[in-house]
Design a protein around this motif. Structure first.
Motif, PDB file in Angstrom:
ATOM      1  N   ARG A 174      -6.903  18.942  25.153  1.00 26.74           N
ATOM      2  CA  ARG A 174      -6.422  18.554  23.785  1.00 26.74           C
ATOM      3  C   ARG A 174      -7.275  17.542  22.992  1.00 26.74           C
ATOM      4  N   ASN A 175      -8.117  16.815  23.549  1.00 21.57           N
ATOM      5  CA  ASN A 175      -8.890  15.758  22.838  1.00 21.57           C
ATOM      6  C   ASN A 175      -9.746  16.528  21.753  1.00 21.57           C
ATOM      7  N   PRO A 176     -10.456  17.699  22.080  1.00 18.43           N
ATOM      8  CA  PRO A 176     -11.331  18.357  21.184  1.00 18.43           C
ATOM      9  C   PRO A 176     -10.444  18.738  19.922  1.00 18.43           C
ATOM     10  N   VAL A 177      -9.173  19.143  20.066  1.00 11.72           N
ATOM     11  CA  VAL A 177      -8.424  19.595  19.072  1.00 11.72           C
ATOM     12  C   VAL A 177      -7.871  18.344  18.260  1.00 11.72           C
ATOM     13  N   TYR A 178      -7.426  17.109  18.962  1.00 13.16           N
ATOM     14  CA  TYR A 178      -6.910  16.235  18.151  1.00 13.16           C
ATOM     15  C   TYR A 178      -8.199  15.648  17.497  1.00 13.16           C
ATOM     16  N   ALA A 179      -9.206  15.822  17.953  1.00  9.35           N
ATOM     17  CA  ALA A 179     -10.567  15.199  17.222  1.00  9.35           C
ATOM     18  C   ALA A 179     -10.570  16.107  15.491  1.00  9.35           C
ATOM     19  N   LEU A 180      -9.864  17.041  15.319  1.00  7.22           N
ATOM     20  CA  LEU A 180      -9.722  17.605  14.062  1.00  7.22           C
ATOM     21  C   LEU A 180      -9.021  16.714  12.908  1.00  7.22           C
ATOM     22  N   ALA A 181      -8.326  15.885  13.541  1.00 12.64           N
ATOM     23  CA  ALA A 181      -7.435  14.763  12.813  1.00 12.64           C
ATOM     24  C   ALA A 181      -8.581  13.952  11.958  1.00 12.64           C
ATOM     25  N   PRO A 182      -8.363  13.855  10.523  1.00 16.48           N
ATOM     26  CA  PRO A 182      -9.624  13.036   9.983  1.00 16.48           C
ATOM     27  C   PRO A 182      -9.393  11.634  10.095  1.00 16.48           C
ATOM     28  N   VAL A 183      -8.546  11.012  10.706  1.00 14.24           N
ATOM     29  CA  VAL A 183      -8.475   9.836  11.162  1.00 14.24           C
ATOM     30  C   VAL A 183      -8.302   9.591  12.724  1.00 14.24           C
ATOM     31  N   HIS A 184      -9.118   8.653  13.285  1.00 16.24           N
ATOM     32  CA  HIS A 184      -9.094   8.543  14.676  1.00 16.24           C
ATOM     33  C   HIS A 184      -8.879   6.917  15.005  1.00 16.24           C
ATOM     34  N   VAL A 185      -7.925   6.695  15.604  1.00 17.40           N
ATOM     35  CA  VAL A 185      -7.439   5.055  16.037  1.00 17.40           C
ATOM     36  C   VAL A 185      -7.345   4.964  17.463  1.00 17.40           C
ATOM     37  N   MET A 186      -7.769   4.155  18.163  1.00 23.94           N
ATOM     38  CA  MET A 186      -7.509   3.888  19.663  1.00 23.94           C
ATOM     39  C   MET A 186      -6.347   2.823  19.684  1.00 23.94           C
ATOM     40  N   SER A 187      -5.497   3.121  20.757  1.00 25.68           N
ATOM     41  CA  SER A 187      -4.410   2.577  20.773  1.00 25.68           C
ATOM     42  C   SER A 187      -4.622   1.948  22.250  1.00 25.68           C
ATOM     43  N   HIS A 188      -4.836   0.499  22.235  1.00 24.44           N
ATOM     44  CA  HIS A 188      -5.182  -0.247  23.384  1.00 24.44           C
ATOM     45  C   HIS A 188      -3.896  -0.943  23.885  1.00 24.44           C
ATOM     46  N   PHE A 220       0.921  -1.240  -0.145  1.00 20.57           N
ATOM     47  CA  PHE A 220       0.009  -0.021   0.098  1.00 20.57           C
ATOM     48  C   PHE A 220       0.751   1.054  -0.069  1.00 20.57           C
ATOM     49  N   ALA A 221       0.751   2.073  -0.837  1.00 19.56           N
ATOM     50  CA  ALA A 221       1.486   3.297  -1.083  1.00 19.56           C
ATOM     51  C   ALA A 221       0.816   4.437  -0.542  1.00 19.56           C
ATOM     52  N   ILE A 222       1.515   5.369   0.015  1.00 17.68           N
ATOM     53  CA  ILE A 222       0.934   6.691   0.646  1.00 17.68           C
ATOM     54  C   ILE A 222       1.553   7.735  -0.416  1.00 17.68           C
ATOM     55  N   ALA A 223       0.647   8.746  -0.618  1.00 22.22           N
ATOM     56  CA  ALA A 223       1.140   9.770  -1.589  1.00 22.22           C
ATOM     57  C   ALA A 223       1.824  11.019  -0.699  1.00 22.22           C
ATOM     58  N   ARG A 224       1.401  11.021   0.333  1.00 20.48           N
ATOM     59  CA  ARG A 224       1.771  12.230   1.353  1.00 20.48           C
ATOM     60  C   ARG A 224       2.179  11.868   2.769  1.00 20.48           C
ATOM     61  N   PRO A 225       2.791  12.674   3.379  1.00 22.31           N
ATOM     62  CA  PRO A 225       3.331  12.302   4.829  1.00 22.31           C
ATOM     63  C   PRO A 225       2.077  11.916   5.567  1.00 22.31           C
ATOM     64  N   VAL A 226       2.263  10.940   6.493  1.00 24.06           N
ATOM     65  CA  VAL A 226       1.387  10.565   7.475  1.00 24.06           C
ATOM     66  C   VAL A 226       1.759  11.095   9.124  1.00 24.06           C
ATOM     67  N   VAL A 227       1.033  11.971   9.468  1.00 28.20           N
ATOM     68  CA  VAL A 227       1.522  12.376  10.848  1.00 28.20           C
ATOM     69  C   VAL A 227       0.724  12.064  12.115  1.00 28.20           C
ATOM     70  N   LEU A 228       1.143  11.277  13.021  1.00 32.42           N
ATOM     71  CA  LEU A 228       0.535  10.831  14.092  1.00 32.42           C
ATOM     72  C   LEU A 228       0.703  11.929  15.320  1.00 32.42           C
ATOM     73  N   VAL A 229      -0.714  12.359  15.923  1.00 32.39           N
ATOM     74  CA  VAL A 229      -0.842  13.229  16.671  1.00 32.39           C
ATOM     75  C   VAL A 229      -1.583  12.582  17.958  1.00 32.39           C
ATOM     76  N   GLY A 230      -1.383  13.300  19.149  1.00 30.39           N
ATOM     77  CA  GLY A 230      -2.106  12.601  20.471  1.00 30.39           C
ATOM     78  C   GLY A 230      -1.342  12.649  21.587  1.00 30.39           C
ATOM     79  N   LEU A 231      -1.938  12.375  22.739  1.00 34.58           N
ATOM     80  CA  LEU A 231      -1.305  12.567  24.014  1.00 34.58           C
ATOM     81  C   LEU A 231       0.170  11.811  24.220  1.00 34.58           C
ATOM     82  N   MET A 232       0.868  12.234  25.030  1.00 36.46           N
ATOM     83  CA  MET A 232       2.162  11.496  25.443  1.00 36.46           C
ATOM     84  C   MET A 232       1.658  10.223  25.985  1.00 36.46           C
TER      85      MET A 232
END
Length: 180
Positions: A149-163, A11-23
């Protein structure tokens, strides 16, 4: 099915992927594995900031304060988002800067890695180099940061839970949500 990618097929990505979220959410650990899966470079923005400044993030905070650190962080992230496909892990506060956030949303695919406070507190307890936690209760700090911060992080178009599960499960979840 749009957005669904077989973990075994390239699977190829066309642009950078940036991970955001709490420490403690796993941006660096997950980011390295995601980059390997996508066969693109991985860059940790915090590491790049330390290299550019010639000092640790804790030292930058101590000597110059958070505002100075955030300005340098914004400049480094702007340099990293140059259009080349790569995975970039950001510091927990990077996405809070309006200019940095606009750049990420405009020129990259932003992914909010999210987790519950107990998992985050357990993870950050493994390291002693978190300036925002210095001398403070991790759960309280994380709960307060999440509220802001979570309401601002929610502006990211992709949301994934890290369990608290194998990291590959989180990478699979990201792969399934990346835009085709």
């Amino acid at each position: 099915m749009s957005g669904q990618h077989s973990p075994n097929r390239p699977f190829a990505i066309a642009r950078p992927v940036v991970l955001v979220g709490l420490m403690g959410v796993g941006k660096t650990t997950i980011g390295r594995r995601l980059a390997k899966r996508l066969d693109v470079p991985f860059v940790d923005a915090d590491h790049e900031i330390e290299t550019a400044a010639g000092m640790t993030i804790s030292e930058i905070f101590e000597r110059f304060g958070e505002a100075h650190f955030r300005d340098g962080e914004r400049r480094v992230i702007a340099r990293l988002i140059d259009g080349a496909p790569r995975v970039i892990a950001t510091g927990g506060g990077a996405f809070m800067n309006a200019d940095t956030r606009a750049l990420i949303l405009e020129q990259a695919t932003a992914i909010w890695l999210d987790s519950d406070i107990d998992t985050l507190a357990e993870r950050v307890g493994r390291r002693s180099d978190r300036p925002l936690l210095a001398g403070r209760d991790a759960r309280t700090v994380l709960r307060d940061l999440a509220a802001v911060r979570n309401p601002v992080y929610a502006l990211a178009p992709v949301h994934v839970m890290s369990h608290p599960a194998p990291h590959e499960e989180t990478v699979d979840a990201i792969m399934n949500k990346l835009p085709a």
